[in-house]
Motif scaffolding. Structure first.
Motif, PDB file in Angstrom:
ATOM      1  N   PHE A 160       0.874  -1.268   0.134  1.00 20.60           N
ATOM      2  CA  PHE A 160      -0.096   0.031  -0.032  1.00 20.60           C
ATOM      3  C   PHE A 160       0.810   1.181  -0.071  1.00 20.60           C
ATOM      4  CE2 PHE A 160      -2.152   3.243   2.439  1.00 20.60           C
ATOM      5  CZ  PHE A 160      -3.195   3.515   1.560  1.00 20.60           C
ATOM      6  N   ILE A 161       1.801   1.231   1.005  1.00 18.30           N
ATOM      7  CA  ILE A 161       2.657   2.308   0.869  1.00 18.30           C
ATOM      8  C   ILE A 161       3.554   2.856  -0.358  1.00 18.30           C
ATOM      9  CG2 ILE A 161       4.792   3.491   2.147  1.00 18.30           C
ATOM     10  CD1 ILE A 161       2.083   3.535   3.585  1.00 18.30           C
ATOM     11  N   ARG A 207      -5.165  -5.167  -7.635  1.00 14.41           N
ATOM     12  CA  ARG A 207      -4.430  -5.136  -8.811  1.00 14.41           C
ATOM     13  C   ARG A 207      -3.007  -4.952  -9.133  1.00 14.41           C
ATOM     14  NH1 ARG A 207      -6.851  -1.233 -13.387  1.00 14.41           N
ATOM     15  NH2 ARG A 207      -5.729  -2.106 -15.205  1.00 14.41           N
ATOM     16  N   SER A 208      -2.474  -4.102  -8.191  1.00 14.53           N
ATOM     17  CA  SER A 208      -1.334  -3.590  -8.225  1.00 14.53           C
ATOM     18  C   SER A 208      -0.283  -4.939  -7.683  1.00 14.53           C
ATOM     19  CB  SER A 208      -0.713  -2.408  -7.249  1.00 14.53           C
ATOM     20  OG  SER A 208       0.422  -2.004  -7.111  1.00 14.53           O
ATOM     21  N   ILE A 209      -0.840  -5.527  -6.781  1.00 15.12           N
ATOM     22  CA  ILE A 209      -0.141  -6.386  -6.073  1.00 15.12           C
ATOM     23  C   ILE A 209       0.193  -7.671  -7.112  1.00 15.12           C
ATOM     24  CG2 ILE A 209       0.094  -8.396  -4.460  1.00 15.12           C
ATOM     25  CD1 ILE A 209      -1.339  -6.633  -2.356  1.00 15.12           C
ATOM     26  N   ARG A 210      -0.986  -7.951  -7.964  1.00 18.86           N
ATOM     27  CA  ARG A 210      -0.854  -9.098  -8.827  1.00 18.86           C
ATOM     28  C   ARG A 210       0.091  -8.579 -10.018  1.00 18.86           C
ATOM     29  NH1 ARG A 210      -6.570  -9.481  -7.890  1.00 18.86           N
ATOM     30  NH2 ARG A 210      -6.960  -7.679  -9.600  1.00 18.86           N
ATOM     31  N   LYS A 211       0.329  -7.504 -10.337  1.00 22.47           N
ATOM     32  CA  LYS A 211       1.180  -6.977 -11.371  1.00 22.47           C
ATOM     33  C   LYS A 211       2.495  -7.121 -11.005  1.00 22.47           C
ATOM     34  CE  LYS A 211      -1.916  -4.024 -13.985  1.00 22.47           C
ATOM     35  NZ  LYS A 211      -2.002  -2.296 -14.408  1.00 22.47           N
ATOM     36  N   ALA A 212       2.754  -6.888  -9.739  1.00 15.33           N
ATOM     37  CA  ALA A 212       4.075  -6.928  -9.160  1.00 15.33           C
ATOM     38  C   ALA A 212       4.900  -8.414  -9.173  1.00 15.33           C
ATOM     39  CB  ALA A 212       4.080  -6.515  -7.650  1.00 15.33           C
TER      40      ALA A 212
END
Length: 378
Positions: free
Chosen positions: A71-72, A373-378
């Motif tokens: 998140f940060i 969504r951001s975590i899946r892309k990471a």
């Protein structure tokens, strides 16, 4: 230190309960049923909180790590976009300051401004994110950005409710994840009180302009206590009126009137008129001002209105289901909000009663969707 934080909702409840009755200027004493329902609701909320604290310890640790890392990181990457949004918000905040300095009260300001949808969504986002930005390890640049954004939101609304929410959320995060640092707590508390004082001098100068800082602090403490005390009395306007036709309202709040109208025309009893109408509860014996209350109806009162005594147990079961699903599907921010709501907010306010509350909740859902969504892309 963390154990002391667990006691704060109970202390808040007991002190607010103490400041009711004729000796404090209220027209009537609380009904015994109000005290019983409120007490059971608080105890059940505690039970559910400790169930997740000790029964889901490993999942909470993963949730904490995800927020601290992802998140940060997500917020750090969006700092330029948030800066642009802040600049736009400052335009509306500046207009609000000019109106306040012209002599408008906070109530008149809200009426004159009407509904500003940009500030509605921006305020909800900043209000939701700021406690997490300050609790977790973010850069000074991002902390400064959210501090200025938070000030912009408060100046625009000329209200101290956002600061109360900030403190409750910070306390919830410390209660959930630990890491309590006394110096940090004192710093945050002092900063929020000083900010509240400055905002009050600008936005509500007619009310607070001649107060010293120490007098102002005491008035804030009594005002925060009054929120809780008012809610005891307002609950009696709800649960005494048993109405099974409003069965959806405790679950869906603002949206439920649409479902209620499927059963009969006009069954949505808790519309805007009900929410914003002031109830005259008494007179403050120290300041000779009226106790006028609206909006802050406790969540449990709507469950009791629809389901009777079983309502308080249905409420805790409903919260368990929500928290279980949020934890299972990794809606991390929303989970923290619902825990905060469970311990603090729902005791004196049903967060889905108004459009603002509904938008605020949907902002949490949206941020979690974007975060996942951001975590899946990471």
């Amino acid at each position: 230190m963390r154990f002391l934080l667990y006691l704060l909702p109970l202390i808040y409840f007991l002190f607010s309960l103490y400041t009711t009755g004729s000796s404090f200027g209220y027209f009537t004493s609380l009904e015994p049923e109000t005290i019983i329902y409120s007490s059971i609701d608080l105890l059940l909320s505690y039970a559910l909180f400790f169930y997740f604290i000790y029964g889901k310890k490993e999942k909470l640790k993963l949730l904490q790590n995800d927020l601290n890392l992802y998140f940060i990181s997500f917020i750090e990457k969006k700092w330029f976009l948030i800066s642009i949004l802040l600049i736009i918000s400052m335009f509306f905040s500046y207009k609000s300051i000019l109106l306040s300095l012209s002599g408008m009260t906070r109530e008149e300001l809200a009426t004159a401004s009407g509904v500003n949808f940009y500030m509605l969504f921006f305020s909800a986002f900043i209000k939701a994110s700021t406690p997490f930005v300050f609790y977790f390890k973010s850069s000074l640049k991002v902390k400064a950005l959210f501090l200025f954004s938070f000030v912009s939101v408060i100046v625009y609304s000329a209200s101290m409710a956002e600061m109360l929410y900030f403190m409750m959320t910070i306390l919830t995060l410390y209660s959930l994840f630990g890491g309590v640092k006394l110096k940090q707590v004192i710093l945050y508390t002092s900063s929020v009180l000083l900010l509240a004082f400055l905002v009050a001098l600008i936005g509500q100068s007619s009310r607070y302009g001649n107060m010293s800082f120490s007098h102002f602090i005491m008035s804030i403490i009594m005002k925060v206590t009054s929120y809780r005390s008012y809610s005891f009395y307002l609950s009696e306007y709800v649960y005494k009126d048993y109405d099974f036709l409003n069965v959806f309202y405790p679950f869906l709040g603002y949206l439920s009137n649409y479902f209620n109208n499927l059963f009969c025309s006009g069954c949505g009893a808790y519309g805007s008129d009900f929410v914003v109408s002031y109830r005259y509860l008494g007179v403050n014996p120290d300041y000779n001002t009226m106790y006028l209350a609206n909006v802050i109806y406790p969540w449990w009162s709507f469950f009791v209105s629809s389901f009777g005594f079983l309502g308080v147990f249905i409420k805790v079961a409903y919260n368990w289901l929500i928290l279980h699903l949020l934890l299972k599907y990794k809606f991390r921010l929303t989970f923290c909000f619902v825990i905060c709501n469970l311990l603090y907010i729902s005791q004196f306010n049903y967060f889905l009663m108004t459009l603002i509350g509904f938008v605020g909740f949907m902002i949490f859902i949206f941020m979690d969707v974007m975060l996942n969504r951001s975590i899946r892309k990471a």
